[in-house]
Design an enzyme around this catalytic site. Structure first.
Site, PDB file in Angstrom:
ATOM      1  N   HIS A  28      -9.693  34.532  32.523  1.00 51.41           N
ATOM      2  CA  HIS A  28      -9.257  34.795  31.153  1.00 51.41           C
ATOM      3  C   HIS A  28      -8.776  33.491  30.505  1.00 51.41           C
ATOM      4  O   HIS A  28      -7.607  33.138  30.626  1.00 51.41           O
ATOM      5  CB  HIS A  28      -8.115  35.814  31.149  1.00 51.41           C
ATOM      6  CG  HIS A  28      -8.487  37.141  31.729  1.00 51.41           C
ATOM      7  ND1 HIS A  28      -8.648  37.339  33.089  1.00 51.41           N
ATOM      8  CD2 HIS A  28      -8.723  38.339  31.134  1.00 51.41           C
ATOM      9  CE1 HIS A  28      -8.963  38.609  33.310  1.00 51.41           C
ATOM     10  NE2 HIS A  28      -9.020  39.230  32.145  1.00 51.41           N
ATOM     11  N   HIS A 258     -11.378  36.406  25.608  1.00 54.40           N
ATOM     12  CA  HIS A 258     -10.304  37.042  26.383  1.00 54.40           C
ATOM     13  C   HIS A 258     -10.563  37.006  27.886  1.00 54.40           C
ATOM     14  O   HIS A 258      -9.766  36.436  28.633  1.00 54.40           O
ATOM     15  CB  HIS A 258     -10.108  38.495  25.942  1.00 54.40           C
ATOM     16  CG  HIS A 258      -9.154  39.257  26.819  1.00 54.40           C
ATOM     17  ND1 HIS A 258      -7.795  39.161  26.690  1.00 54.40           N
ATOM     18  CD2 HIS A 258      -9.375  40.111  27.858  1.00 54.40           C
ATOM     19  CE1 HIS A 258      -7.211  39.924  27.601  1.00 54.40           C
ATOM     20  NE2 HIS A 258      -8.153  40.516  28.318  1.00 54.40           N
ATOM     21  N   GLU A 407      12.024  56.551  34.640  1.00 52.49           N
ATOM     22  CA  GLU A 407      11.733  56.330  36.053  1.00 52.49           C
ATOM     23  C   GLU A 407      10.893  55.083  36.292  1.00 52.49           C
ATOM     24  O   GLU A 407      11.152  54.317  37.228  1.00 52.49           O
ATOM     25  CB  GLU A 407      11.011  57.552  36.644  1.00 52.49           C
ATOM     26  CG  GLU A 407      11.842  58.819  36.696  1.00 52.49           C
ATOM     27  CD  GLU A 407      11.722  59.655  35.435  1.00 52.49           C
ATOM     28  OE1 GLU A 407      12.234  60.790  35.433  1.00 52.49           O
ATOM     29  OE2 GLU A 407      11.107  59.169  34.448  1.00 52.49           O
ATOM     30  N   ASP A 465      13.053  75.969  40.171  1.00 54.33           N
ATOM     31  CA  ASP A 465      12.430  75.141  39.130  1.00 54.33           C
ATOM     32  C   ASP A 465      10.908  75.202  39.173  1.00 54.33           C
ATOM     33  O   ASP A 465      10.235  74.804  38.217  1.00 54.33           O
ATOM     34  CB  ASP A 465      12.887  73.680  39.244  1.00 54.33           C
ATOM     35  CG  ASP A 465      14.199  73.445  38.504  1.00 54.33           C
ATOM     36  OD1 ASP A 465      14.564  74.294  37.664  1.00 54.33           O
ATOM     37  OD2 ASP A 465      14.855  72.429  38.772  1.00 54.33           O
ATOM     38  N   HIS A 469       8.072  71.054  39.494  1.00 56.53           N
ATOM     39  CA  HIS A 469       9.062  70.181  40.116  1.00 56.53           C
ATOM     40  C   HIS A 469       8.958  70.149  41.639  1.00 56.53           C
ATOM     41  O   HIS A 469       9.694  69.401  42.282  1.00 56.53           O
ATOM     42  CB  HIS A 469      10.475  70.613  39.714  1.00 56.53           C
ATOM     43  CG  HIS A 469      10.866  70.164  38.348  1.00 56.53           C
ATOM     44  ND1 HIS A 469      10.112  70.435  37.223  1.00 56.53           N
ATOM     45  CD2 HIS A 469      11.934  69.446  37.908  1.00 56.53           C
ATOM     46  CE1 HIS A 469      10.697  69.916  36.159  1.00 56.53           C
ATOM     47  NE2 HIS A 469      11.807  69.308  36.548  1.00 56.53           N
ATOM     48  N   ARG A 516      17.224  69.396  48.648  1.00 53.97           N
ATOM     49  CA  ARG A 516      18.234  70.057  47.820  1.00 53.97           C
ATOM     50  C   ARG A 516      18.979  71.108  48.639  1.00 53.97           C
ATOM     51  O   ARG A 516      20.184  71.300  48.485  1.00 53.97           O
ATOM     52  CB  ARG A 516      17.578  70.726  46.615  1.00 53.97           C
ATOM     53  CG  ARG A 516      18.538  71.524  45.739  1.00 53.97           C
ATOM     54  CD  ARG A 516      17.789  72.151  44.569  1.00 53.97           C
ATOM     55  NE  ARG A 516      18.689  72.858  43.668  1.00 53.97           N
ATOM     56  CZ  ARG A 516      18.927  74.169  43.709  1.00 53.97           C
ATOM     57  NH1 ARG A 516      18.317  74.916  44.626  1.00 53.97           N
ATOM     58  NH2 ARG A 516      19.755  74.733  42.852  1.00 53.97           N
TER      59      ARG A 516
END
Length: 662
Positions: A28, A258, A407, A465, A469, A516
């Site tokens: 490039h 480019h 995240e 959930d 999830h 959990r």
């Protein structure tokens, strides 16, 4: 510096970029040619660096976020005198085993701060570097006093991760962060206007940055903007209007410059237009000399810093050097053993996310370079202990970061922190959201960086959930990444052992997949050795020498495996259980040790509330797998395990059925 001298120095970058890309027939050239003026001003007047020591702790960081323009940084490293970046390496651009790969790789090329290529990662890494600088400055004073500069492209700013990164940087008022935007208005497809009409100056301003536009080919304007940015109280964006492929007579300002070599005729025309009369890869002495002088510009600053470091109190100096080297404190071992002794004396039947928090209560004080965080799931991830304080623009010395619902930006910023040095970052989110983190996790694995991702709610066991999830394929997907340790502890003892291993993995990132739901503590007796270090070990042996069934499991399913083995034993089928907290450590063992752990049972069974992929390497293609082959459902956890047949009864029945079919 006169304009004529500046132009000749900038043209040296352009010429090297043209020549290297042409020789490789790949690369490039457009960005290095367009951004050469920006880079020349930055490296000759502002950047603090020492080519004789690319790892000098108080150097300014320069991140080429637009990694496709790698010949820009390679040309700069050669011109300023980095010993490893010889002219021969430039001639070997993009060739096997060269120090000039297609995109910059920090583990290959001295002077390259991070591995860039996937757009947006570099600017997000830089945010982490800027956080690290401010934090260590707050802890150690002005022995840490430098800036982070970024050169980014339109593509970097179009990627969604850039919004996460700049929002976090603006919120934390990281005034030592300066972004130079190569505003050339061109992408691979053509003009930027084909796909984008964002006003980047307004966008950055809305995120709390100082932002301005300048002429990216005017060295005086570039210098003035940089000087202003150095005195700012917030991060700064300098949008530098440039011409991609500057100097190319027919391809400048076009996507044609480019990502492809310019071609011999176009390079000839560019040389004439730029007034560059020298042969390929030849830099005349009157141009190379001021570049090499620029490389020596910070020598006195470096000497002053050495004296400053030597003047620290001996214990402070030793602690600073320990952290920068990435060496762990002696207190880690005693902290781990303290947790294990406590659990032996008072077992805890708790979720492994809570087990992790229990371990962190001892580990964080013992390893003060740890900086935790969470992507707006602090109370669910359990990554903030009672002693941890939240970092803010008024308190950079704190050791917990509220990343917000970002995240990807979080994971990439963590990479930047560990690349900076002196910090071991860890953070939390749900395992299903590893999809959002994955590009940055992959790069951490590629670079060999110690970052630790706590990922809770690791299976259908999260319950109500539902399938959006509930991760079913995510363990397999993460295990597919080379040089990434994926830990899934089965109880509180394994949790602290996995934390110990993650902290000691200096060249490997880690994921801790945690539950959990509450789990029984299966290991009740105290052992000094780390049984998880082998990746798999026998957690429930059989009485006697005869073994009919070996059951392998990770995490929450180890307790199910233990119950299933007890059922089989009562039915005259001696069964053992092997806990497999980490595939990667297990597969790294010598073959004879792996075979000994797997054993020679007639039937092998694996149990995991995820997909089968990866387990055949342990149980064989003829082994029995009890787990998921579909998405989950919304229901209480016990109902889900029964519904999907991940129970002790189901495991025992599957093993017995295998005997009947033999």
């Amino acid at each position: 510096m006169s304009r004529a001298n500046h132009d000749r120095m900038a043209n040296a970058i352009r010429a090297l970029a043209m020549d290297a890309v042409e020789q490789a027939k790949s690369g490039h050239p457009g960005l290095p040619m367009g951004a050469a003026d920006i880079a020349t001003v930055l490296f000759t007047q502002f950047l603090k660096f020492d080519p004789s020591d690319p790892k000098w702790p108080d150097r300014d960081r320069f991140v080429l976020s637009a990694g496709h323009g790698s010949m820009l940084i390679y040309a700069l490293l050669h011109l300023t005198g980095y010993e490893a970046m010889t002219i021969e390496e430039l001639k070997r651009f993009r060739q096997l085993n060269s120090k000039t790969p297609g995109h910059p790789e920090n583990f290959i090329t001295p002077g390259v701060e991070t591995t860039t290529g996937p757009l947006g990662q570099g600017i997000a890494n830089a945010v982490g570097m800027a956080i690290a600088e401010r934090h260590l400055n707050a802890v150690f004073g002005d022995v840490v006093d430098h800036r982070t500069y970024v050169l980014c492209s339109d593509g970097d700013l179009m990627e969604g991760i850039s919004q996460e990164a700049i929002a976090l940087a603006g919120h934390l008022k990281l005034n030592r962060l300066i972004v130079l935007f190569d505003d050339n208005g061109i992408t691979i497809d053509g003009k930027l206007s084909l796909s984008d009409s964002v006003d980047q100056v307004k966008r950055f301003e809305s995120a709390g940055w100082i932002a301005e536009r300048i002429d990216g080919h005017d060295p005086e304007a570039i210098a003035a903007a940089l000087k202003k940015a150095q005195g700012a109280d917030r991060p700064t964006l300098i949008a530098c209007k440039t011409t991609i492929g500057y100097g190319s007579p027919n391809k400048a300002g076009s996507e044609k410059s480019h990502g492809s070599p310019l071609g011999a005729d176009e390079i000839k025309g560019a040389r004439e237009k730029l007034g560059w009369t020298h042969e390929p890869f030849v830099i005349p002495d009157d141009v190379l000399k001021p570049w090499r002088e620029a490389g020596q510009r910070s020598k006195d600053i470096r000497k002053a810093w050495d004296k400053k470091l030597a003047g620290l109190a001996p214990d402070v100096k030793a602690e600073f050097e320990r952290r920068i080297k990435g060496e762990l404190p002696n207190a880690l071992e005693s902290a781990v053993q303290k947790v294990k002794r406590t659990l032996a004396e008072a077992p805890k039947d708790i979720a492994t996310r809570s087990s992790s928090e229990f371990a962190l209560e001892s580990l964080v004080p013992a390893v003060p370079e740890m900086i935790g965080g969470s992507a707006d799931l602090t109370g669910s991830n359990n990554t903030r202990t009672k002693s941890m304080k939240a970092m803010s623009a008024s308190d950079y010395g704190a050791n917990f970061i509220h990343y917000g619902i970002r995240e990807h930006g979080m994971a990439a910023a963590m990479n930047g922190m560990t690349l900076h040095g002196g910090i071991i970052p860890f953070s939390g989110t749900f395992l299903v959201f590893s999809d959002y983190c994955r590009p940055a996790i992959r790069l951490a694995a590629l670079m060999g960086e110690r970052v630790i991702h706590v990922m809770t709610h690791d299976s259908i066991g999260l319950g109500e959930d539902g399938p959006t999830h509930q991760p079913v394929e995510h363990l397999a997907a993460l295990r597919a990444i080379p040089n990434l340790n994926v830990f899934r502890p089965c109880d509180a003892v394994e949790a602290v052992e996995c934390w110990d291993l993650a902290l000691r993995a200096k060249d490997t990132p880690s994921v801790l997949a945690l539950t959990r739901q509450n789990l029984p503590q299966l290991r009740k007796s105290y052992t000094t050795s780390n049984l998880c270090a082998s990746g798999a070990y026998e957690i429930l042996p059989v009485e006697g020498d005869n073994v009919d069934v070996s059951i392998f499991a990770s995490g929450s399913e180890v307790a199910i495996a233990v119950e299933a083995a007890q059922l089989l034993n009562r039915q005259g089928k001696p069964a053992r259980v092997v806990s497999v907290p980490c595939f990667e450590l297990f597969f790294a063992l010598p073959a004879e040790k792996r075979h000994a752990i797997i054993g020679g049972a007639e039937v092998n069974v694996a149990v995991e509330a995820g997909v089968r992929q990866g387990w055949d390497a342990i149980i064989g293609s003829d082994g029995v797998f009890v787990g998921m082959d579909s998405f989950g459902a919304s229901a209480p956890v016990k109902d889900l395990y029964r519904h999907f047949g991940i129970t002790a009864d189901s495991v025992a029945a599957a093993a017995l059925a295998k005997f009947r079919h033999r």
